[in-house]
Design a protein around this motif. Structure first.
Motif: not given
Length: 140
Positions: A6-25
């Protein structure tokens, strides 16, 4: 599917936003401002694809910003990391200066906390006795 797969798979901007707490913007802003270590990969359709390393770096950036690191310092830190080995002393200098600012803020907050705790004790004591005498009264 295992966690490693799972970790080797690329992450979408939405997934990264969810994991980091940062907005897509905010993620797009971080990219434009040069706060990422490397270029964000793109899918054939042009969508951003992040790696686990991108997420880990962003989590560090989030903590540095939450603790008050100026954007200019964070940009410089990212730039130094991108340059690779050989500038560790300058990285340390940036982090040390930030640590000192954070420790000064903590000391100031501890002073505030002690005043607040004292006032809470004063009010609790007066309320437990059923009296308001000795408390500030704007009408007296």
């Amino acid at each position: 599917m295992t966690t490693a797969e799972t970790r080797a798979e690329p992450l979408s901007i939405g997934e990264v936003a969810e994991r980091t707490g940062l907005s897509v913007h905010a993620l797009r802003l971080y990219e434009r401002e040069g706060l990422l270590i490397g270029p964000v990969q793109r899918s054939t359709g042009g969508r951003r694809r992040y790696t686990e390393a991108d997420v880990q770096w962003l989590l560090i950036c989030v903590k540095l910003r939450e603790s008050g690191m100026p954007l200019a310092d964070l940009k410089r830190f990212a730039e130094l990391v991108r340059q690779g080995p050989g500038n560790e002393a300058e990285r340390l200098q940036l982090l040390d200066a930030h640590q000192q600012r954070v420790e000064a803020q903590i000391r100031a907050l501890e002073g505030c906390r002690s005043i607040i705790a004292w006032k809470v004790d004063v009010y609790s004591e007066h309320l437990s006795r059923g009296e308001a005498g000795g408390l500030w009264d704007p009408n007296s």
